[in-house]
Design a protein around this motif. Structure first.
Motif, PDB file in Angstrom:
ATOM      1  N   GLN A  97      30.331-146.870  25.574  1.00 36.09           N
ATOM      2  CA  GLN A  97      31.309-147.468  24.654  1.00 36.09           C
ATOM      3  C   GLN A  97      30.607-148.531  23.816  1.00 36.09           C
ATOM      4  O   GLN A  97      29.595-149.095  24.239  1.00 36.09           O
ATOM      5  N   TRP A  98      31.181-148.788  22.654  1.00 34.87           N
ATOM      6  CA  TRP A  98      30.678-149.894  21.833  1.00 34.87           C
ATOM      7  C   TRP A  98      31.301-151.178  22.348  1.00 34.87           C
ATOM      8  O   TRP A  98      32.521-151.301  22.379  1.00 34.87           O
ATOM      9  N   GLN A  99      30.484-152.103  22.786  1.00 37.53           N
ATOM     10  CA  GLN A  99      30.951-153.382  23.335  1.00 37.53           C
ATOM     11  C   GLN A  99      30.776-154.475  22.268  1.00 37.53           C
ATOM     12  O   GLN A  99      29.845-155.265  22.314  1.00 37.53           O
ATOM     13  N   LEU A 100      31.681-154.513  21.299  1.00 41.34           N
ATOM     14  CA  LEU A 100      31.550-155.434  20.171  1.00 41.34           C
ATOM     15  C   LEU A 100      31.592-156.897  20.581  1.00 41.34           C
ATOM     16  O   LEU A 100      30.787-157.698  20.108  1.00 41.34           O
ATOM     17  N   VAL A 101      32.532-157.251  21.445  1.00 35.14           N
ATOM     18  CA  VAL A 101      32.640-158.657  21.865  1.00 35.14           C
ATOM     19  C   VAL A 101      31.357-159.082  22.571  1.00 35.14           C
ATOM     20  O   VAL A 101      30.781-160.137  22.262  1.00 35.14           O
ATOM     21  N   TRP A 102      30.910-158.272  23.492  1.00 34.31           N
ATOM     22  CA  TRP A 102      29.694-158.585  24.249  1.00 34.31           C
ATOM     23  C   TRP A 102      28.492-158.653  23.312  1.00 34.31           C
ATOM     24  O   TRP A 102      27.711-159.603  23.346  1.00 34.31           O
ATOM     25  N   GLY A 103      28.339-157.645  22.469  1.00 33.33           N
ATOM     26  CA  GLY A 103      27.209-157.609  21.547  1.00 33.33           C
ATOM     27  C   GLY A 103      27.210-158.774  20.575  1.00 33.33           C
ATOM     28  O   GLY A 103      26.166-159.391  20.316  1.00 33.33           O
ATOM     29  N   GLY A 104      28.371-159.105  20.052  1.00 33.49           N
ATOM     30  CA  GLY A 104      28.467-160.232  19.120  1.00 33.49           C
ATOM     31  C   GLY A 104      28.140-161.557  19.761  1.00 33.49           C
ATOM     32  O   GLY A 104      27.483-162.418  19.154  1.00 33.49           O
ATOM     33  N   ASN A 105      28.560-161.730  21.004  1.00 31.93           N
ATOM     34  CA  ASN A 105      28.297-162.997  21.692  1.00 31.93           C
ATOM     35  C   ASN A 105      26.870-163.093  22.227  1.00 31.93           C
ATOM     36  O   ASN A 105      26.286-164.167  22.232  1.00 31.93           O
ATOM     37  N   ILE A 106      26.304-161.976  22.648  1.00 29.04           N
ATOM     38  CA  ILE A 106      24.888-161.990  23.042  1.00 29.04           C
ATOM     39  C   ILE A 106      24.032-162.350  21.827  1.00 29.04           C
ATOM     40  O   ILE A 106      23.107-163.155  21.920  1.00 29.04           O
ATOM     41  N   ALA A 107      24.353-161.744  20.696  1.00 31.99           N
ATOM     42  CA  ALA A 107      23.585-162.003  19.482  1.00 31.99           C
ATOM     43  C   ALA A 107      23.674-163.471  19.069  1.00 31.99           C
ATOM     44  O   ALA A 107      22.660-164.098  18.728  1.00 31.99           O
ATOM     45  N   MET A 108      24.881-164.038  19.113  1.00 33.39           N
ATOM     46  CA  MET A 108      25.033-165.450  18.736  1.00 33.39           C
ATOM     47  C   MET A 108      24.337-166.349  19.748  1.00 33.39           C
ATOM     48  O   MET A 108      23.710-167.344  19.374  1.00 33.39           O
ATOM     49  N   CYS A 109      24.414-166.009  21.026  1.00 31.42           N
ATOM     50  CA  CYS A 109      23.724-166.783  22.057  1.00 31.42           C
ATOM     51  C   CYS A 109      22.219-166.791  21.789  1.00 31.42           C
ATOM     52  O   CYS A 109      21.579-167.846  21.821  1.00 31.42           O
ATOM     53  N   ALA A 110      21.665-165.617  21.522  1.00 34.26           N
ATOM     54  CA  ALA A 110      20.224-165.524  21.243  1.00 34.26           C
ATOM     55  C   ALA A 110      19.851-166.323  20.003  1.00 34.26           C
ATOM     56  O   ALA A 110      18.846-167.043  19.989  1.00 34.26           O
ATOM     57  N   MET A 111      20.655-166.211  18.949  1.00 35.42           N
ATOM     58  CA  MET A 111      20.364-166.923  17.712  1.00 35.42           C
ATOM     59  C   MET A 111      20.426-168.435  17.927  1.00 35.42           C
ATOM     60  O   MET A 111      19.559-169.174  17.468  1.00 35.42           O
ATOM     61  N   LEU A 112      21.432-168.900  18.647  1.00 36.09           N
ATOM     62  CA  LEU A 112      21.560-170.334  18.898  1.00 36.09           C
ATOM     63  C   LEU A 112      20.428-170.854  19.777  1.00 36.09           C
ATOM     64  O   LEU A 112      19.925-171.957  19.555  1.00 36.09           O
ATOM     65  N   CYS A 113      20.023-170.068  20.758  1.00 38.52           N
ATOM     66  CA  CYS A 113      18.874-170.478  21.587  1.00 38.52           C
ATOM     67  C   CYS A 113      17.603-170.517  20.753  1.00 38.52           C
ATOM     68  O   CYS A 113      16.781-171.428  20.905  1.00 38.52           O
ATOM     69  N   PHE A 114      17.453-169.559  19.845  1.00 35.89           N
ATOM     70  CA  PHE A 114      16.301-169.543  18.934  1.00 35.89           C
ATOM     71  C   PHE A 114      16.283-170.802  18.068  1.00 35.89           C
ATOM     72  O   PHE A 114      15.257-171.467  17.937  1.00 35.89           O
ATOM     73  N   THR A 115      17.429-171.149  17.481  1.00 42.75           N
ATOM     74  CA  THR A 115      17.460-172.337  16.621  1.00 42.75           C
ATOM     75  C   THR A 115      17.329-173.618  17.439  1.00 42.75           C
ATOM     76  O   THR A 115      16.766-174.599  16.957  1.00 42.75           O
ATOM     77  N   ALA A 116      17.818-173.599  18.669  1.00 41.09           N
ATOM     78  CA  ALA A 116      17.707-174.796  19.515  1.00 41.09           C
ATOM     79  C   ALA A 116      16.255-175.092  19.876  1.00 41.09           C
ATOM     80  O   ALA A 116      15.891-176.260  20.057  1.00 41.09           O
ATOM     81  N   ILE A 117      15.430-174.076  19.952  1.00 45.17           N
ATOM     82  CA  ILE A 117      14.009-174.291  20.226  1.00 45.17           C
ATOM     83  C   ILE A 117      13.404-175.212  19.171  1.00 45.17           C
ATOM     84  O   ILE A 117      12.554-176.050  19.468  1.00 45.17           O
ATOM     85  N   GLY A 118      13.881-175.088  17.947  1.00 44.09           N
ATOM     86  CA  GLY A 118      13.412-175.965  16.870  1.00 44.09           C
ATOM     87  C   GLY A 118      13.693-177.428  17.133  1.00 44.09           C
ATOM     88  O   GLY A 118      12.958-178.308  16.662  1.00 44.09           O
ATOM     89  N   HIS A 119      14.737-177.722  17.875  1.00 40.37           N
ATOM     90  CA  HIS A 119      15.056-179.110  18.209  1.00 40.37           C
ATOM     91  C   HIS A 119      13.958-179.751  19.050  1.00 40.37           C
ATOM     92  O   HIS A 119      13.801-180.962  19.050  1.00 40.37           O
ATOM     93  N   LEU A 159      23.480-151.069  20.877  1.00 49.90           N
ATOM     94  CA  LEU A 159      22.879-149.801  21.301  1.00 49.90           C
ATOM     95  C   LEU A 159      22.689-149.754  22.816  1.00 49.90           C
ATOM     96  O   LEU A 159      22.965-148.721  23.450  1.00 49.90           O
ATOM     97  N   ALA A 160      22.242-150.855  23.399  1.00 54.25           N
ATOM     98  CA  ALA A 160      22.030-150.890  24.850  1.00 54.25           C
ATOM     99  C   ALA A 160      23.343-150.714  25.606  1.00 54.25           C
ATOM    100  O   ALA A 160      23.404-149.939  26.575  1.00 54.25           O
ATOM    101  N   THR A 161      24.383-151.406  25.176  1.00 55.79           N
ATOM    102  CA  THR A 161      25.660-151.281  25.883  1.00 55.79           C
ATOM    103  C   THR A 161      26.277-149.906  25.653  1.00 55.79           C
ATOM    104  O   THR A 161      26.949-149.383  26.535  1.00 55.79           O
ATOM    105  N   ARG A 162      26.031-149.316  24.509  1.00 52.76           N
ATOM    106  CA  ARG A 162      26.529-147.957  24.244  1.00 52.76           C
ATOM    107  C   ARG A 162      25.864-146.953  25.189  1.00 52.76           C
ATOM    108  O   ARG A 162      26.513-146.068  25.743  1.00 52.76           O
ATOM    109  N   ILE A 163      24.559-147.106  25.386  1.00 49.94           N
ATOM    110  CA  ILE A 163      23.820-146.218  26.282  1.00 49.94           C
ATOM    111  C   ILE A 163      24.290-146.397  27.726  1.00 49.94           C
ATOM    112  O   ILE A 163      24.503-145.427  28.444  1.00 49.94           O
ATOM    113  N   VAL A 164      24.492-147.636  28.150  1.00 54.29           N
ATOM    114  CA  VAL A 164      24.853-147.920  29.543  1.00 54.29           C
ATOM    115  C   VAL A 164      26.317-147.621  29.832  1.00 54.29           C
ATOM    116  O   VAL A 164      26.643-147.000  30.843  1.00 54.29           O
ATOM    117  N   THR A 165      27.227-148.050  28.948  1.00 51.98           N
ATOM    118  CA  THR A 165      28.664-147.926  29.234  1.00 51.98           C
ATOM    119  C   THR A 165      29.341-146.779  28.488  1.00 51.98           C
ATOM    120  O   THR A 165      30.508-146.503  28.737  1.00 51.98           O
TER     121      THR A 165
END
Length: 154
Positions: free
Chosen positions: A24-46, A16-22
């Motif tokens: 366009q739907w930025q699927l690659v960017w959105g998918g990788n930001i989401a995975m980055c956030a999820m991995l950082c979230f799970t890494a905190i558990g370490h 939604l943020a990239t759609r508002i700014v650009t």
């Protein structure tokens, strides 16, 4: 389940943020930001649950707590590399291997009813794998699609 919620919530928000700014739907960017956030979230558990996570590593592995910390740092580093297009595919392949390699620790924890947060033998047991294995497969598919496959199609 929490990592899945983080992944989907950040994916929707970033799309939604990239759609508002650009405009366009930025699927690659959105998918990788989401995975980055999820991995950082799970890494905190370490770091937050290092004793409990060390308990899910089989007895024959030395330096368990240090290994938990190292894998947390490596997980964060690989997650961040997903955001840099020149490194995205390499980080994606690394993360696919990483997720495959940590699956036995999750199976071990389930078989021994180990609670990864506390290290106590009061974990959910084998029923946990009915959720964990498909979720792990989803994460691996997500990484393959957004970090490896989709960028090559552009």
């Amino acid at each position: 389940m929490k990592p899945l919620i983080v992944l989907l919530a950040v994916f929707i928000a970033s799309l939604l943020a990239t759609r508002i700014v650009t405009h366009q739907w930025q699927l690659v960017w959105g998918g990788n930001i989401a995975m980055c956030a999820m991995l950082c979230f799970t890494a905190i558990g370490h770091f937050a649950f290092s004793n409990g996570m060390a308990a899910i590593i089989p007895a024959f592995v030395p330096f368990k707590k240090e290994l938990v910390w190292i894998t947390g740092v490596v997980e964060i580093a690989a997650a961040i590399l997903l955001l840099y297009p020149p490194w995205r595919a390499t980080a994606g392949v690394f993360l696919l291997v990483f997720l495959l390699l940590i699956l036995p620790a999750n199976i071990y924890a389930a078989m021994h009813h180990i609670n990864y947060e506390t290290g106590a033998p009061d974990g959910p047991g084998l029923s946990y794998l009915w959720l964990r294995i498909p979720m792990q497969a989803l994460f691996m598919g997500w990484i393959w699609y957004f970090a490896i496959y989709l960028p090559q199609q552009a």
